[in-house]
Design a protein around this motif. Structure first.
Motif, PDB file in Angstrom:
ATOM      1  N   GLU A  71       8.891 -10.559   7.923  1.00 49.44           N
ATOM      2  CA  GLU A  71       7.730  -8.739   7.820  1.00 49.44           C
ATOM      3  C   GLU A  71       7.518  -8.397   7.179  1.00 49.44           C
ATOM      4  O   GLU A  71       6.799  -7.728   6.704  1.00 49.44           O
ATOM      5  CB  GLU A  71       8.314  -7.694   9.306  1.00 49.44           C
ATOM      6  CG  GLU A  71       7.293  -6.590   9.393  1.00 49.44           C
ATOM      7  CD  GLU A  71       7.427  -5.709  10.488  1.00 49.44           C
ATOM      8  OE1 GLU A  71       6.440  -5.098  11.172  1.00 49.44           O
ATOM      9  OE2 GLU A  71       8.682  -5.441  10.357  1.00 49.44           O
ATOM     10  N   ALA A  72       8.887  -7.504   5.657  1.00 52.15           N
ATOM     11  CA  ALA A  72       8.732  -6.966   5.167  1.00 52.15           C
ATOM     12  C   ALA A  72       8.264  -7.474   4.122  1.00 52.15           C
ATOM     13  O   ALA A  72       6.911  -6.648   3.234  1.00 52.15           O
ATOM     14  CB  ALA A  72       9.793  -6.291   4.520  1.00 52.15           C
TER      15      ALA A  72
ATOM     16  N   ILE B  98       3.767  -7.646   4.825  1.00 48.05           N
ATOM     17  CA  ILE B  98       3.438  -6.258   4.219  1.00 48.05           C
ATOM     18  C   ILE B  98       3.410  -5.818   3.115  1.00 48.05           C
ATOM     19  O   ILE B  98       2.094  -6.047   2.229  1.00 48.05           O
ATOM     20  CB  ILE B  98       4.446  -5.598   4.687  1.00 48.05           C
ATOM     21  CG1 ILE B  98       3.865  -6.011   6.814  1.00 48.05           C
ATOM     22  CG2 ILE B  98       3.957  -3.705   4.391  1.00 48.05           C
ATOM     23  CD1 ILE B  98       5.342  -4.556   7.518  1.00 48.05           C
TER      24      ILE B  98
ATOM     25  N   ASN C 229      -0.688  -1.091   8.525  1.00 46.98           N
ATOM     26  CA  ASN C 229       0.716  -1.187   8.790  1.00 46.98           C
ATOM     27  C   ASN C 229       1.081   0.119   7.459  1.00 46.98           C
ATOM     28  O   ASN C 229      -0.369  -0.015   6.738  1.00 46.98           O
ATOM     29  CB  ASN C 229       1.253  -2.742   7.496  1.00 46.98           C
ATOM     30  CG  ASN C 229       1.401  -3.677   8.714  1.00 46.98           C
ATOM     31  OD1 ASN C 229       0.951  -4.194   8.770  1.00 46.98           O
ATOM     32  ND2 ASN C 229       2.390  -3.248   9.746  1.00 46.98           N
ATOM     33  N   VAL C 230       3.023   0.877   7.983  1.00 47.03           N
ATOM     34  CA  VAL C 230       2.968   1.640   6.547  1.00 47.03           C
ATOM     35  C   VAL C 230       3.174   0.893   5.371  1.00 47.03           C
ATOM     36  O   VAL C 230       4.024  -0.177   6.003  1.00 47.03           O
ATOM     37  CB  VAL C 230       3.869   2.026   7.530  1.00 47.03           C
ATOM     38  CG1 VAL C 230       3.819   3.081   5.829  1.00 47.03           C
ATOM     39  CG2 VAL C 230       3.276   3.360   8.379  1.00 47.03           C
ATOM     40  N   ARG C 231       2.945   1.089   4.254  1.00 46.58           N
ATOM     41  CA  ARG C 231       3.098   0.266   3.142  1.00 46.58           C
ATOM     42  C   ARG C 231       3.595   0.941   1.904  1.00 46.58           C
ATOM     43  O   ARG C 231       3.434   1.820   1.530  1.00 46.58           O
ATOM     44  CB  ARG C 231       2.038   0.020   2.513  1.00 46.58           C
ATOM     45  CG  ARG C 231       1.022  -1.192   3.790  1.00 46.58           C
ATOM     46  CD  ARG C 231      -0.337  -1.960   3.089  1.00 46.58           C
ATOM     47  NE  ARG C 231      -1.423  -0.924   2.749  1.00 46.58           N
ATOM     48  CZ  ARG C 231      -2.031   0.263   3.119  1.00 46.58           C
ATOM     49  NH1 ARG C 231      -2.471  -0.238   4.464  1.00 46.58           N
ATOM     50  NH2 ARG C 231      -2.868   1.301   3.031  1.00 46.58           N
TER      51      ARG C 231
ATOM     52  N   LEU D  48       5.001   6.277   0.117  1.00 44.93           N
ATOM     53  CA  LEU D  48       4.420   5.309   1.130  1.00 44.93           C
ATOM     54  C   LEU D  48       2.718   5.316   1.821  1.00 44.93           C
ATOM     55  O   LEU D  48       2.803   6.618   2.376  1.00 44.93           O
ATOM     56  CB  LEU D  48       5.667   4.891   2.583  1.00 44.93           C
ATOM     57  CG  LEU D  48       7.219   4.390   2.358  1.00 44.93           C
ATOM     58  CD1 LEU D  48       7.690   5.427   2.084  1.00 44.93           C
ATOM     59  CD2 LEU D  48       7.060   3.626   3.273  1.00 44.93           C
TER      60      LEU D  48
ATOM     61  N   ALA E 184      10.528   1.646   8.088  1.00 43.98           N
ATOM     62  CA  ALA E 184       9.298   0.839   7.047  1.00 43.98           C
ATOM     63  C   ALA E 184       9.837   0.697   5.539  1.00 43.98           C
ATOM     64  O   ALA E 184      10.503  -0.767   5.160  1.00 43.98           O
ATOM     65  CB  ALA E 184       7.951   2.161   6.662  1.00 43.98           C
TER      66      ALA E 184
ATOM     67  N   GLN F 120      11.552  -3.174   3.364  1.00 43.72           N
ATOM     68  CA  GLN F 120      10.300  -3.189   2.474  1.00 43.72           C
ATOM     69  C   GLN F 120      11.326  -2.858   1.199  1.00 43.72           C
ATOM     70  O   GLN F 120      10.801  -3.807   0.624  1.00 43.72           O
ATOM     71  CB  GLN F 120       9.231  -2.330   2.762  1.00 43.72           C
ATOM     72  CG  GLN F 120       8.275  -2.843   4.067  1.00 43.72           C
ATOM     73  CD  GLN F 120       7.006  -2.046   3.870  1.00 43.72           C
ATOM     74  OE1 GLN F 120       5.704  -2.066   2.823  1.00 43.72           O
ATOM     75  NE2 GLN F 120       6.706  -1.290   4.506  1.00 43.72           N
TER      76      GLN F 120
ATOM     77  N   ASP G 278      15.885   2.332  14.472  1.00 46.23           N
ATOM     78  CA  ASP G 278      14.930   1.249  14.914  1.00 46.23           C
ATOM     79  C   ASP G 278      16.602   0.394  14.828  1.00 46.23           C
ATOM     80  O   ASP G 278      17.200   0.276  14.385  1.00 46.23           O
ATOM     81  CB  ASP G 278      13.968   1.143  13.438  1.00 46.23           C
ATOM     82  CG  ASP G 278      14.140  -0.320  13.909  1.00 46.23           C
ATOM     83  OD1 ASP G 278      14.149  -1.287  14.127  1.00 46.23           O
ATOM     84  OD2 ASP G 278      12.257  -0.531  13.737  1.00 46.23           O
TER      85      ASP G 278
END
Length: 587
Positions: free
Chosen positions: A77-78, A81, A89-91, A282, A307, A311, A330
């Motif tokens: 997922e990371a 993204i 998405n939060v980036r 972010l 997040a 990432q 999380d």
């Protein structure tokens, strides 16, 4: 894609861990991870917010990738993204907006500040303060003589350049220093950048003490300021980091949130001492008017931490321990970190809590502070706007012409880098502006200006002043972006268009501050020159310095004083009837 379409697609998905992507016309809108792909994707048939509902409505397909474990899903997922930068998405933004120091892979390595380092170079950073980096690099060059010139200037020389004469370089180009000795100096520079502060601080301290003993107090004060910057360069952690067991590397994170954006500050401690710090922005998922929800605001610090952790560390070595301001919440991230042997702590008191507070201060300093610079760079489509120089000219009908050059760094006035210049008296704003910019550009090209090149030049004026400035830059060959700000309508004039930004735009306010300060500095210098210049008024009996200053302030020039009537002269404080008659007879 409607709710029925989501349910139908979910039915065909496996009950296994993996990653899913909502896509439209080949573009990824959102990437998510799941322990159970079927269950997770089905939940989007009844979106939890208006933002997610819009995302689902826009999507025309759902793509999945099954993984063996939940941890694999987390890391995939990371990576997706970072690769696709999905709107919803939060980036985590790239580090390239922060300055780094590189030593190039040359026979005689060059030291330079960059945001885009060479692949073969030895790179240090990124750092949070460009100004601090500039001071330290200059101190390193003065102490160890490492070159900063381009390869073009280095090659084919038969005598050293001006940097050698100024003590900034030992001139390996002409073998004024042999390469073996030069390599030893480069090694010393590397040792400092790796965290050995004393290798630069000690010679600076000795030089400062010598200057003070010789009663060269101005030089001593300058060295004292430089020493303070050098000693603070590797972070403020004089105290040891409290660690347990075999923890060698500890990362400390702080989070600050403003609106839909967040900043994470990271401090790195190795063997109990702070050795590095950086900050990362972010970006919030895409939002539209009327959307009352926001992933960052609603999820708060835990969402930002979750997040960031995945990432950032997906492509980097994990530390032995992480110190956080609060729990990230999380479970999948927690399982991943536990499997990797990372100790995660939220300290409540003691040395580690102080470090978290320091990280929080670093994060808060970034929120809003860089925004106007970044917004300005984006609006003008240039790489950066962290360092801006503003220019203006001032004169009185062509007399006492002067020019100002002010500097702003990260949105703040950098008064130590202000410069001013007397110009040839000429009642032509365009010609004066061209002369001023030619002067600045030549100093830069010839290496006679000790300031770094700016990211942007701002001219006080409109199209005419901008064209004059561009002509000067083209004549000299100095390639720096330049724009003008016209005061009447507050229009930003670029080489190819005119921009009208909203009155409350932060990036417009930044340009206005630079423009207003360049104007103030030019007028102030003009008044100083005008008031200090020797005139025939000095020979008039009864006219002292203050009266002369008031006369020139009232009439603008000696010629206008000569043409004034006795009654007009008497309107100036300190000039009576007799003095007015004396002035008329003498002039």
């Amino acid at each position: 894609m409607n709710a029925e379409g989501v349910r139908e697609r979910a039915t065909s998905l496996p009950r296994e861990p993996g990653v899913y992507q909502f896509r439209t016309e080949g573009t990824t809108l959102y990437v998510g991870k799941a322990v159970d792909l079927r269950s997770r994707v089905r939940s989007y048939a009844d979106p939890r917010s208006a933002r997610i509902r819009r995302m689902v409505d826009r999507a025309d397909e759902i793509e999945i990738a099954v993984t063996d474990t939940e941890t694999q899903a987390l890391l995939l997922e990371a990576n997706l993204i970072k690769r696709h930068q999905p709107r919803y998405n939060v980036r985590l933004k790239d580090d390239k907006s922060y300055p780094m120091v590189q030593l190039t892979d040359h026979e005689a390595p060059r030291i330079e500040i960059t945001r885009d380092p060479d692949e073969s170079a030895t790179v240090f950073g990124p750092y949070t303060s460009k100004r601090q980096v500039e001071v330290v690099v200059k101190a390193l060059r003065e102490t160890y003589g490492v070159r900063g010139c381009s390869d073009h200037k280095y090659s084919g020389r038969d005598r050293p350049c001006l940097d050698y004469e100024m003590g900034l370089c030992t001139a390996p180009c002409t073998r004024e220093i042999d390469l073996e000795s030069y390599d030893e100096d480069v090694t010393a520079v590397e040792r400092f950048l790796e965290g050995e502060t004393g290798i630069l601080a000690d010679p600076l301290r000795r030089e400062m003490e010598t200057a003070a003993q010789d009663q060269n107090f101005e030089r001593a004060a300058n060295l004292r300021d430089r020493l303070e910057t050098v000693e603070a360069f590797h972070g403020e952690g004089g105290e040891a980091v409290q660690s347990t067991g075999d923890e060698r590397a500890v990362d400390v994170l702080g989070v600050a949130i403003e609106g839909g954006d967040a900043t994470v500050a990271r401090l790195r401690a190795e063997n109990g001492k702070l050795v590095d710090r950086d900050r990362h922005t972010l970006e919030a998922p895409g939002s539209e008017p009327g959307d009352g929800t926001d992933a960052i605001e609603s999820g708060g610090v835990p969402a930002v931490l979750a997040a960031f952790l995945v990432q950032y560390y997906a492509e980097r070595d994990l530390p032995d321990a992480l110190l956080l301001p609060e729990r990230h919440g999380d479970d999948e991230v927690a399982a991943w970190l536990e499997a990797e042997g990372v100790s995660v702590r939220v300290p409540g008191a003691g040395r580690e809590a102080k470090l978290v507070d320091l990280a929080l201060k670093n994060a808060r300093r970034n929120v809003g502070g860089r925004d106007e610079c970044a917004m300005l760079a984006d609006a003008l489509e240039i790489e950066s706007a962290e360092r801006i120089e503003g220019f203006d000219v001032s004169h009185a009908q062509g007399k006492f012409a002067v020019g100002s050059d002010v500097t702003f760094v990260d949105g703040n006035a950098e008064k130590a880098d202000y410069r001013r210049k007397k110009l040839t008296d000429e009642n032509d704003d365009y010609a004066n502006m061209k002369t001023l910019l030619e002067w600045r550009a030549r100093r830069a090209i010839q290496g006679r200006d000790d300031r770094p090149d700016p990211d942007l030049l701002l001219i006080d004026g409109g199209e005419g002043q901008l064209e004059a400035a561009r002509d000067a830059l083209e004549d000299v060959g100095w390639e720096v972006p330049v724009v003008a700000l016209a005061k009447a309508e507050e229009r930003v004039v670029t080489p190819d268009r005119s921009l009208s930004w909203p009155d409350d735009a932060p990036h417009l306010h930044l340009l206005q501050r630079v423009r207003d300060e360049s104007h103030r500095f030019a007028v102030q210098y003009h008044q100083t020159i005008r008031d200090d210049v020797s005139t025939v008024l000095d020979d008039v009996p009864g006219i002292g310095p203050e009266t002369r200053k008031r006369l020139l302030g009232r009439f603008g020039s000696v010629e206008n004083v000569r043409e004034a009537s006795p009654e007009d002269l008497q309107s100036v404080s300190g000039v009576g009837e007799k003095t007015a008659e004396t002035i008329k007879s003498r002039l």
